[in-house]
Scaffold this active site. Structure first.
Site, mmCIF file in Angstrom:
data_model
loop_
_atom_site.group_PDB
_atom_site.id
_atom_site.type_symbol
_atom_site.label_atom_id
_atom_site.label_comp_id
_atom_site.label_asym_id
_atom_site.label_seq_id
_atom_site.Cartn_x
_atom_site.Cartn_y
_atom_site.Cartn_z
ATOM 1 N N LYS A 111 9.216 40.017 31.101
ATOM 2 C CA LYS A 111 8.056 40.916 31.194
ATOM 3 C C LYS A 111 7.778 41.587 29.853
ATOM 4 C CE LYS A 111 8.038 41.733 36.065
ATOM 5 N NZ LYS A 111 7.040 41.829 37.040
ATOM 6 N N LYS A 193 8.410 29.077 38.910
ATOM 7 C CA LYS A 193 8.950 29.357 40.249
ATOM 8 C C LYS A 193 7.836 29.726 41.247
ATOM 9 C CE LYS A 193 10.892 33.395 41.423
ATOM 10 N NZ LYS A 193 11.658 34.379 42.175
ATOM 11 N N LYS A 196 6.282 35.189 45.512
ATOM 12 C CA LYS A 196 5.365 35.871 46.422
ATOM 13 C C LYS A 196 4.373 36.776 45.710
ATOM 14 C CE LYS A 196 9.259 38.357 48.322
ATOM 15 N NZ LYS A 196 9.684 39.223 47.202
HETATM 16 P P1 ATP Z 1 8.563 38.425 43.439
HETATM 17 O O1 ATP Z 1 7.431 37.490 43.239
HETATM 18 O O2 ATP Z 1 8.180 39.730 44.037
HETATM 19 O O3 ATP Z 1 9.484 38.547 42.259
HETATM 20 P P2 ATP Z 1 10.063 36.380 44.775
HETATM 21 O O4 ATP Z 1 9.212 35.541 45.648
HETATM 22 O O5 ATP Z 1 10.477 35.820 43.491
HETATM 23 O O6 ATP Z 1 9.429 37.799 44.594
HETATM 24 P P3 ATP Z 1 12.472 37.754 45.517
HETATM 25 O O7 ATP Z 1 12.279 38.918 46.416
HETATM 26 O O8 ATP Z 1 12.725 38.011 44.074
HETATM 27 O O9 ATP Z 1 11.293 36.733 45.690
HETATM 28 O O10 ATP Z 1 13.659 36.859 46.062
HETATM 29 C C1 ATP Z 1 14.212 36.884 47.347
HETATM 30 C C2 ATP Z 1 15.203 35.781 47.470
HETATM 31 O O11 ATP Z 1 14.513 34.537 47.502
HETATM 32 C C3 ATP Z 1 16.183 35.686 46.289
HETATM 33 O O12 ATP Z 1 17.440 35.263 46.752
HETATM 34 C C4 ATP Z 1 15.558 34.633 45.425
HETATM 35 O O13 ATP Z 1 16.499 34.002 44.610
HETATM 36 C C5 ATP Z 1 14.963 33.688 46.462
HETATM 37 N N1 ATP Z 1 13.799 32.989 45.931
HETATM 38 C C6 ATP Z 1 12.627 33.545 45.543
HETATM 39 N N2 ATP Z 1 11.771 32.615 45.112
HETATM 40 C C7 ATP Z 1 12.410 31.427 45.229
HETATM 41 C C8 ATP Z 1 12.051 30.081 44.947
HETATM 42 N N3 ATP Z 1 10.866 29.784 44.455
HETATM 43 N N4 ATP Z 1 12.948 29.121 45.199
HETATM 44 C C9 ATP Z 1 14.164 29.418 45.700
HETATM 45 N N5 ATP Z 1 14.571 30.665 45.982
HETATM 46 C C10 ATP Z 1 13.714 31.662 45.762
#
Ligand code: ATP
Ligand code: LTN
Length: 329
Positions: A111, A193, A196
């Site tokens: 970031k 990646k 969300k």
């Molecule tokens: P944000 O976009 O708010 O950062 P995020 O979708 O990356 O959120 P997190 O809340 O950071 O999700 O992650 C929750 C869990 O889901 C963590 O264990 C993370 O490693 C896993 N996770 C998130 N995105 C992925 C992905 N694309 N593939 C596999 N695991 C994921």
């Protein structure tokens, strides 16, 4: 029984990446381990979020955990902000974390490298709060996607530092990252990646997407022009991602899928992935709607909060004694 703990922050609607990378593991482990799963809502306020949306996301997350198969009789399911001990231990561990350590965390580094403005102090120190979430419950394992491994490693370092400085207090946890599905990629940019907080709706499959919409997203996923179905993350990241999704949801080895697709085209593969994803969502959402209609979310959270609070209360009391913070005899 060994203990396991994990959480997800309710910053947006849960995606297929969250399911495959994290939630799927929780379900698989709940018979074998004493499992704690929580809604990491204190982490969701490290970036600005509308209170109504935060509330809705948090409730949906609990209902989706249950719909995906978490059994509240086996698993302690709780809401982080209902236990003030998380913030308390979070502060204590912030005071044991070095600036340099936190500056090395990739999420913060990325970031700042992108020149993002409005980065809060909370976003900088959140790995220390995450360490508190973990160390509070003495888990042996923490199942996460690969992006979170670094944070679990910080929790290990903090546990060792604390134990060394004051005497044995915390179990040193291990991150648990699955081989298949540790990183589901964006459907529109498969080198990024699936996340969300992504802006482009076509890039992610939300667990609450209409199955027909999800199907279209898979059919329009970005691939390449090589025309051969192989698992090659470097050269064919889009195809590798579709193979991973298919393998994770159908429990078929990637090698065996590739064999079935010898001499076949991307269109056919996309059709199969689209079907499997749409069937998965249809089933999950039917259960989700039943759970929401049953009104059981509040009772399950209340019971989980109580169970977690008993452990958290004891742990923080112990930590405060060791630090010299409790003085009344
Ligand atoms: P944000 O976009 O708010 O950062 P995020 O979708 O990356 O959120 P997190 O809340 O950071 O999700 O992650 C929750 C869990 O889901 C963590 O264990 C993370 O490693 C896993 N996770 C998130 N995105 C992925 C992905 N694309 N593939 C596999 N695991 C994921
Ligand atoms: N920081 C994690 C969510 C999270 C977590 C945790 C995961 C907060 N506390 C403790 C495992 C264990 C995230 O952003 N996904």
């Amino acid at each position: 029984m060994k203990r396991m703990l994990s959480g997800i922050k309710p910053t947006g609607r849960l995606t297929l990446g969250n399911y495959i990378g994290a939630i799927r593991q929780f379900i698989a482990y709940q018979d074998e381990y004493e499992l704690f799963v929580f809604v990491a809502n204190m982490h969701a306020i490290t970036i600005p979020i509308d209170p109504k949306i935060l509330r809705q996301n948090s409730r949906d997350m609990v209902a989706l955990y249950l719909a995906a198969g978490l059994d509240p009789n086996k698993t302690t399911l709780f809401l982080q902000s209902d236990l003030p001990q998380h913030a308390e231990l979070g502060w204590i561990l912030t005071c044991h974390s070095y600036m340099g350590e936190l500056q090395r965390m990739t999420q913060y580094k990325d970031k700042t490298a992108k020149g993002e403005t409005g980065i809060t102090a909370g976003l900088f120190t959140y790995p220390s709060l995450m360490a508190a979430d973990i160390l509070m419950y003495d888990p042996d394992f923490v199942p996460v996607g690969i992006d979170q491994k670094q944070h679990v490693e910080l929790a290990r370092d903090l546990a060792e530092r604390f134990n060394h400085r004051y005497s044995d207090t915390f179990v040193v946890p291990q991150p648990l990252v699955e081989k298949v599905g540790a990183k589901i990629m964006s459907l529109q940019n498969p080198t990024k990646k699936m996340s969300k907080s992504e802006d482009n709706p076509k890039a992610t499959i939300d667990l609450l997407d209409e199955p027909a919409v999800a199907r279209k997203k898979i059919l329009s996923a970005v691939t390449d022009s090589l025309g051969v179905i192989r698992y090659d993350v470097e050269e064919q990241p889009g195809i590798a991602n579709l193979l991973t999704i298919l393998s994770a949801l159908s429990h078929e080895d990637i090698d065996s899928i590739i064999k079935r697709y010898e001499g076949k085209g991307y269109g056919e593969l996309k059709q199969e992935v689209a079907q499997v994803v749409s069937d998965f969502l249809t089933d999950l959402q039917a259960k989700y709607h039943d759970i929401v209609a049953s009104g059981s979310v509040d009772d399950i959270l209340k019971a989980g909060n109580e169970r977690a609070a008993r452990i958290a209360y004891k742990k923080v009391a112990k930590v405060k004694r060791k630090l010299g913070l409790s003085i009344i005899k």
